[in-house]
Design a protein around this motif. Structure first.
Motif, PDB file in Angstrom:
ATOM      1  N   ASP A 158       0.874  -1.178   0.000  1.00 58.55           N
ATOM      2  CA  ASP A 158       0.000   0.000   0.000  1.00 58.55           C
ATOM      3  C   ASP A 158       0.907   1.223   0.000  1.00 58.55           C
ATOM      4  OD1 ASP A 158      -1.943   1.908   0.182  1.00 58.55           O
ATOM      5  OD2 ASP A 158      -2.787   1.186   2.085  1.00 58.55           O
ATOM      6  N   SER A 159       1.371   1.580  -1.202  1.00 62.66           N
ATOM      7  CA  SER A 159       2.316   2.687  -1.355  1.00 62.66           C
ATOM      8  C   SER A 159       1.591   3.925  -1.872  1.00 62.66           C
ATOM      9  CB  SER A 159       3.435   2.275  -2.325  1.00 62.66           C
ATOM     10  OG  SER A 159       2.921   2.136  -3.637  1.00 62.66           O
ATOM     11  N   GLU A 160       2.355   4.948  -2.148  1.00 62.10           N
ATOM     12  CA  GLU A 160       1.799   6.202  -2.664  1.00 62.10           C
ATOM     13  C   GLU A 160       1.008   5.977  -3.952  1.00 62.10           C
ATOM     14  OE1 GLU A 160       1.818  10.648  -2.920  1.00 62.10           O
ATOM     15  OE2 GLU A 160       3.043   9.549  -1.517  1.00 62.10           O
TER      16      GLU A 160
ATOM     17  N   LEU B 103      -7.213   2.834   2.447  1.00 64.86           N
ATOM     18  CA  LEU B 103      -5.851   2.733   1.922  1.00 64.86           C
ATOM     19  C   LEU B 103      -5.018   3.895   2.452  1.00 64.86           C
ATOM     20  CD1 LEU B 103      -6.642   1.746  -1.784  1.00 64.86           C
ATOM     21  CD2 LEU B 103      -5.813   0.248   0.046  1.00 64.86           C
ATOM     22  N   ASN B 104      -3.712   3.728   2.476  1.00 64.95           N
ATOM     23  CA  ASN B 104      -2.829   4.785   2.966  1.00 64.95           C
ATOM     24  C   ASN B 104      -3.017   6.059   2.161  1.00 64.95           C
ATOM     25  OD1 ASN B 104      -1.632   3.230   4.975  1.00 64.95           O
ATOM     26  ND2 ASN B 104       0.000   2.515   3.634  1.00 64.95           N
ATOM     27  N   PRO B 105      -2.978   7.225   2.829  1.00 65.92           N
ATOM     28  CA  PRO B 105      -3.084   8.496   2.108  1.00 65.92           C
ATOM     29  C   PRO B 105      -1.797   8.806   1.353  1.00 65.92           C
ATOM     30  CG  PRO B 105      -2.701   8.889   4.429  1.00 65.92           C
ATOM     31  CD  PRO B 105      -2.858   7.399   4.266  1.00 65.92           C
TER      32      PRO B 105
ATOM     33  N   SER C   7       1.500  11.209   0.290  1.00 71.14           N
ATOM     34  CA  SER C   7       2.529  11.807   1.151  1.00 71.14           C
ATOM     35  C   SER C   7       2.121  13.192   1.646  1.00 71.14           C
ATOM     36  CB  SER C   7       3.865  11.872   0.416  1.00 71.14           C
ATOM     37  OG  SER C   7       3.732  12.624  -0.765  1.00 71.14           O
ATOM     38  N   ASN C   8       1.210  13.850   0.943  1.00 74.85           N
ATOM     39  CA  ASN C   8       0.744  15.159   1.421  1.00 74.85           C
ATOM     40  C   ASN C   8      -0.616  15.067   2.127  1.00 74.85           C
ATOM     41  OD1 ASN C   8      -0.952  14.822  -0.733  1.00 74.85           O
ATOM     42  ND2 ASN C   8      -0.303  16.644  -1.850  1.00 74.85           N
ATOM     43  N   GLY C   9      -1.008  13.827   2.489  1.00 77.56           N
ATOM     44  CA  GLY C   9      -2.185  13.637   3.324  1.00 77.56           C
ATOM     45  C   GLY C   9      -3.515  13.472   2.609  1.00 77.56           C
ATOM     46  N   GLN C  10      -3.502  13.439   1.269  1.00 76.69           N
ATOM     47  CA  GLN C  10      -4.761  13.259   0.546  1.00 76.69           C
ATOM     48  C   GLN C  10      -5.273  11.833   0.696  1.00 76.69           C
ATOM     49  OE1 GLN C  10      -3.447  14.631  -3.422  1.00 76.69           O
ATOM     50  NE2 GLN C  10      -5.224  16.000  -3.316  1.00 76.69           N
TER      51      GLN C  10
ATOM     52  N   LEU D 249      -5.049  -8.419  -6.723  1.00 76.09           N
ATOM     53  CA  LEU D 249      -5.310  -7.208  -7.501  1.00 76.09           C
ATOM     54  C   LEU D 249      -4.178  -6.226  -7.321  1.00 76.09           C
ATOM     55  CD1 LEU D 249      -9.056  -6.483  -6.543  1.00 76.09           C
ATOM     56  CD2 LEU D 249      -8.198  -7.821  -8.480  1.00 76.09           C
ATOM     57  N   THR D 250      -3.704  -5.678  -8.429  1.00 79.19           N
ATOM     58  CA  THR D 250      -2.774  -4.550  -8.389  1.00 79.19           C
ATOM     59  C   THR D 250      -3.565  -3.325  -8.826  1.00 79.19           C
ATOM     60  OG1 THR D 250      -0.885  -5.963  -8.899  1.00 79.19           O
ATOM     61  CG2 THR D 250      -0.606  -3.586  -9.261  1.00 79.19           C
ATOM     62  N   LEU D 251      -3.624  -2.344  -7.968  1.00 81.34           N
ATOM     63  CA  LEU D 251      -4.467  -1.166  -8.188  1.00 81.34           C
ATOM     64  C   LEU D 251      -3.634   0.104  -8.216  1.00 81.34           C
ATOM     65  CD1 LEU D 251      -7.051  -2.277  -5.500  1.00 81.34           C
ATOM     66  CD2 LEU D 251      -7.302  -2.544  -7.980  1.00 81.34           C
ATOM     67  N   ILE D 252      -3.964   0.986  -9.144  1.00 82.24           N
ATOM     68  CA  ILE D 252      -3.340   2.317  -9.209  1.00 82.24           C
ATOM     69  C   ILE D 252      -4.250   3.267  -8.443  1.00 82.24           C
ATOM     70  CG2 ILE D 252      -2.575   4.179 -10.714  1.00 82.24           C
ATOM     71  CD1 ILE D 252      -2.295   1.987 -12.948  1.00 82.24           C
ATOM     72  N   LYS D 253      -3.689   3.926  -7.442  1.00 85.66           N
ATOM     73  CA  LYS D 253      -4.485   4.780  -6.565  1.00 85.66           C
ATOM     74  C   LYS D 253      -4.712   6.182  -7.170  1.00 85.66           C
ATOM     75  CE  LYS D 253      -3.135   4.384  -2.187  1.00 85.66           C
ATOM     76  NZ  LYS D 253      -2.244   4.201  -1.015  1.00 85.66           N
ATOM     77  N   ASN D 254      -5.915   6.701  -6.930  1.00 86.63           N
ATOM     78  CA  ASN D 254      -6.290   8.064  -7.342  1.00 86.63           C
ATOM     79  C   ASN D 254      -6.581   8.879  -6.083  1.00 86.63           C
ATOM     80  OD1 ASN D 254      -6.352   7.266 -10.116  1.00 86.63           O
ATOM     81  ND2 ASN D 254      -8.407   6.484  -9.819  1.00 86.63           N
ATOM     82  N   TYR D 255      -6.266  10.154  -6.142  1.00 88.57           N
ATOM     83  CA  TYR D 255      -6.510  11.055  -5.005  1.00 88.57           C
ATOM     84  C   TYR D 255      -7.328  12.256  -5.459  1.00 88.57           C
ATOM     85  CZ  TYR D 255      -2.724   8.341  -2.976  1.00 88.57           C
ATOM     86  OH  TYR D 255      -1.955   7.306  -2.507  1.00 88.57           O
ATOM     87  N   GLY D 256      -8.108  12.792  -4.503  1.00 87.54           N
ATOM     88  CA  GLY D 256      -8.843  14.035  -4.740  1.00 87.54           C
ATOM     89  C   GLY D 256      -9.891  13.868  -5.702  1.00 87.54           C
TER      90      GLY D 256
END
Length: 135
Positions: free
Chosen positions: A12-14, A41-43, A45-48, A128-135
């Motif tokens: 669970d990385s950036e 999931l982990n936020p 690095s800037n907390g999003q 599952l390998t997932l690409i994370k989206n923020y905001g």
């Protein structure tokens, strides 16, 4: 009784989340069970907070049952069908992954799972390998 299920976070990385799910059925099955809760999931690095994912890769093996991955919304939408008695891996990274096609109404970004045709002793292993989206 209930199916014996596990959910394991491998990474669970950036940018990526890699999650493994298993089930050995007692015949009960699973119905629209949330397997990927993006808010957990982990936020960044800037907390999003993670708001959604794209399906980058899937590796799975099923025995005796099929599985539906669903994008969570007021009306869930099929993400991917996993055939019964089948083992394969699929890689969608060449084009950036499978995007969430759920309608805007009630869309959460989460992924749910439903088993079909399950009976006692049937099983699955899904990574599952997932690409994370923020905001």
């Amino acid at each position: 009784m209930a199916d014996a299920v596990t959910s394991t976070t491998i990474v669970d990385s950036e940018r990526l989340a890699v999650l493994q799910f298993t089930n050995t059925s007692d015949g009960t099955g699973e119905s629209a069970v949330t397997k990927v809760d993006v808010s957990a999931l982990n936020p960044s690095s800037n907390g999003q907070t993670c708001t959604g994912v794209r399906l980058a890769k899937i590796c799975y093996s099923t025995f005796g049952m099929s599985v539906k991955l669903l994008w969570d919304a007021t009306t869930d939408t099929i993400c991917w069908d996993l055939n019964a008695d089948y083992t394969t891996d699929e890689d969608f990274t060449e084009f950036g992954g499978i995007v969430n096609t759920a309608a805007a109404s009630g869309k959460t970004g989460d992924i749910k799972l439903t088993t079909t045709g399950h009976s006692s002793g049937d099983s699955y292993v899904i990574v599952l390998t997932l690409i994370k989206n923020y905001g």
